[in-house]
Design a protein around this motif. Structure first.
Motif, PDB file in Angstrom:
ATOM      1  N   SER A  87       0.832  -1.196   0.000  1.00 47.19           N
ATOM      2  CA  SER A  87       0.000   0.000   0.000  1.00 47.19           C
ATOM      3  C   SER A  87       0.872   1.253   0.000  1.00 47.19           C
ATOM      4  O   SER A  87       0.356   2.370  -0.017  1.00 47.19           O
ATOM      5  CB  SER A  87      -0.906   0.012   1.239  1.00 47.19           C
ATOM      6  OG  SER A  87      -0.124  -0.022   2.417  1.00 47.19           O
ATOM      7  N   ASP A 144      -5.152  -2.589  -1.163  1.00 45.51           N
ATOM      8  CA  ASP A 144      -6.155  -1.579  -0.819  1.00 45.51           C
ATOM      9  C   ASP A 144      -6.965  -1.957   0.418  1.00 45.51           C
ATOM     10  O   ASP A 144      -7.991  -1.348   0.705  1.00 45.51           O
ATOM     11  CB  ASP A 144      -7.091  -1.308  -2.003  1.00 45.51           C
ATOM     12  CG  ASP A 144      -7.940  -2.531  -2.369  1.00 45.51           C
ATOM     13  OD1 ASP A 144      -7.763  -3.591  -1.734  1.00 45.51           O
ATOM     14  OD2 ASP A 144      -8.763  -2.415  -3.289  1.00 45.51           O
ATOM     15  N   GLU A 185      -4.970  -0.740  11.814  1.00 41.11           N
ATOM     16  CA  GLU A 185      -5.943  -0.734  10.714  1.00 41.11           C
ATOM     17  C   GLU A 185      -7.215  -1.479  11.111  1.00 41.11           C
ATOM     18  O   GLU A 185      -8.330  -1.060  10.764  1.00 41.11           O
ATOM     19  CB  GLU A 185      -5.323  -1.368   9.470  1.00 41.11           C
ATOM     20  CG  GLU A 185      -4.175  -0.578   8.858  1.00 41.11           C
ATOM     21  CD  GLU A 185      -2.855  -0.768   9.602  1.00 41.11           C
ATOM     22  OE1 GLU A 185      -1.901  -0.047   9.282  1.00 41.11           O
ATOM     23  OE2 GLU A 185      -2.772  -1.644  10.512  1.00 41.11           O
ATOM     24  N   HIS A 230      -0.322   5.939   5.259  1.00 42.70           N
ATOM     25  CA  HIS A 230      -0.650   5.334   3.971  1.00 42.70           C
ATOM     26  C   HIS A 230      -1.771   4.305   4.094  1.00 42.70           C
ATOM     27  O   HIS A 230      -2.608   4.180   3.202  1.00 42.70           O
ATOM     28  CB  HIS A 230       0.596   4.664   3.375  1.00 42.70           C
ATOM     29  CG  HIS A 230       1.681   5.629   3.024  1.00 42.70           C
ATOM     30  ND1 HIS A 230       1.763   6.253   1.797  1.00 42.70           N
ATOM     31  CD2 HIS A 230       2.722   6.085   3.756  1.00 42.70           C
ATOM     32  CE1 HIS A 230       2.824   7.059   1.793  1.00 42.70           C
ATOM     33  NE2 HIS A 230       3.420   6.970   2.957  1.00 42.70           N
ATOM     34  N   THR A 231      -1.786   3.564   5.209  1.00 39.01           N
ATOM     35  CA  THR A 231      -2.736   2.452   5.316  1.00 39.01           C
ATOM     36  C   THR A 231      -4.096   2.853   5.872  1.00 39.01           C
ATOM     37  O   THR A 231      -5.117   2.328   5.439  1.00 39.01           O
ATOM     38  CB  THR A 231      -2.143   1.342   6.212  1.00 39.01           C
ATOM     39  OG1 THR A 231      -1.879   1.879   7.523  1.00 39.01           O
ATOM     40  CG2 THR A 231      -0.847   0.800   5.622  1.00 39.01           C
ATOM     41  N   LEU A 251      -6.827   3.992   3.466  1.00 42.08           N
ATOM     42  CA  LEU A 251      -7.369   2.871   2.688  1.00 42.08           C
ATOM     43  C   LEU A 251      -8.339   2.050   3.531  1.00 42.08           C
ATOM     44  O   LEU A 251      -9.438   1.707   3.088  1.00 42.08           O
ATOM     45  CB  LEU A 251      -6.229   1.987   2.183  1.00 42.08           C
ATOM     46  CG  LEU A 251      -5.262   2.640   1.192  1.00 42.08           C
ATOM     47  CD1 LEU A 251      -4.053   1.734   0.965  1.00 42.08           C
ATOM     48  CD2 LEU A 251      -5.950   2.927  -0.133  1.00 42.08           C
ATOM     49  N   ALA A 267     -11.573   4.077   4.159  1.00 43.91           N
ATOM     50  CA  ALA A 267     -12.175   4.721   2.988  1.00 43.91           C
ATOM     51  C   ALA A 267     -13.697   4.761   3.115  1.00 43.91           C
ATOM     52  O   ALA A 267     -14.329   3.767   3.475  1.00 43.91           O
ATOM     53  CB  ALA A 267     -11.784   3.964   1.717  1.00 43.91           C
TER      54      ALA A 267
END
Length: 382
Positions: free
Chosen positions: A210, A226, A307, A328-329, A332, A335
């Motif tokens: 990712s 993703d 996450e 960055h994670t 995603l 989202a």
């Protein structure tokens, strides 16, 4: 079409080696994307003797068997998160083999000896940390034609760049320093691992990430992660009106001065109304105690990768972070939820005297390449 449906083909043996909860999560994401089926319930306690080989050049097929090998570390928080992630993997139907790989002087010999047979038979090796000496040593045994590197955080960016430039594999926060005696002793193994991780006519290499990959080595396949499995499996979360803060181990790795970090956390929490601090699994108890005492933040030690914690909720409407993998994670994984991720730059004056010369540039690159995040200037410290 679902990647689990509509495919036929030869069964393949896949071994995945993980040493952290995030690596295990990303193996599950990779397996989900490639449609690898979990083993049938009656097959979970044994390893088939027959191995049917895929034709050379064939892509991974749905229904391929996956065995996760956990090379367990010693620190309790990481072990706890790994056990929780191992349970999730078993729930998906995958085999999990737990190795006390660091449980004493003779543990590495027992681990490597016990894995030698499966390594030689494996057709595909998945690894979360190509910088790991343990993984590099295991790579010297395998004959696998397919090698896959899944995310181990920001280190993945450095691994791909070093592979593209033909450099020796060195973690970014150590780069620039003089190799120690153990580095020199292990250099032949590290060089062999780098050669094996270089694509050739007889070897395919995939990077599942990712993270932004700007220097792609010739022949390496880069596949985007993703967090589809995470979003399908958890949430959506309940969102609170306050802000949460994500901790980092930059102090523990010798990059950032501890007092400067404490002052920065205090300033950010006050400015954005943060109430909780999600500790990194490597943060020291003494540092976290100081943070709780001086800032009033509630210290949360997650039992799963952030996450998954954020996706399950509750989670703050704003998540504050310093440069790290989560910038960055988390966008995603979250989202469509409306949660804002904000990243605060590291001021050069916060770095220690022993920090790698590359530290500031690397951390700025982590922040600058992050998508869907709100960038904050480095906070001023009194």
């Amino acid at each position: 079409m679902s990647p689990r449906a509509g495919h036929t083909g030869h069964s393949a043996r896949t071994l995945a080696f993980v040493e952290s909860p995030v690596q295990l999560l990303n193996v599950l994401e990779w397996a989900h994307l490639h449609g690898l089926q979990g083993a049938p319930p009656d097959a979970l306690t044994s390893v088939p003797a027959q191995i049917r080989r895929s034709p050379a050049g064939a892509p991974p097929q749905a229904g391929a068997e996956l065995t996760l090998v956990v090379l367990s570390p010693t620190d309790p928080m990481t072990r706890g998160q790994l056990r929780r992630m191992a349970d999730l993997a078993r729930d998906e139907g995958y085999r999990v083999r737990w190795e006390e790989a660091r449980g004493g002087t003779t543990a590495p010999f027992h681990t490597i000896g016990g894995l030698a047979g499966p390594l030689r038979r494996a057709e595909r090796i998945v690894m979360g940390d190509p910088f790991s000496r343990y993984v590099q040593l295991l790579l010297t045994i395998t004959r696998a034609r397919d090698l896959v590197v899944v995310d181990d955080g920001t280190a993945t960016m450095e691994f791909v760049a070093q592979l593209a430039r033909g450099e020796r594999l060195v973690r970014w926060h150590r780069k620039g320093g003089r190799p120690g005696p153990r580095d020199l002793l292990f250099a032949p193994v590290s060089s062999s691992a780098r050669r094996r991780l270089t694509p050739s006519e007889h070897r395919r290499v995939e990077v599942f990430s990712s993270m932004p990959v700007t220097e792609t080595p010739d022949g390496v396949t880069v596949t985007a992660n993703d967090f589809a499995w995470t979003r399908a499996r958890f949430g959506p979360p309940r969102i609170t009106t306050s802000a949460d803060m994500v901790g980092t181990s930059l102090v523990e790795t010798g990059v950032v001065d501890g007092d400067r970090y404490l002052a920065a956390v205090q300033s950010l929490a006050r400015a954005h109304g943060a109430t909780r601090y999600f500790a990194h699994r490597r943060e020291s108890t003494d540092k976290l105690h100081r943070l709780a005492t001086d800032t009033g933040l509630e210290i949360v030690r997650p039992d799963l990768p952030l996450e998954l914690i954020a996706r399950r909720g509750p989670i703050g409407r704003t998540i504050l972070s310093f440069p790290s993998t989560v910038v960055h994670t988390l966008p995603l994984a979250l989202a469509g939820t409306g949660v804002r991720v904000a990243v605060c730059d590291i001021d050069p004056t916060w770095l220690t005297e022993t920090a790698s010369p590359r530290a500031q540039g690397f951390l700025s690159g982590v922040t600058g390449t992050a998508r869907d995040v709100h960038r904050l200037a480095a906070v001023g410290l009194a």
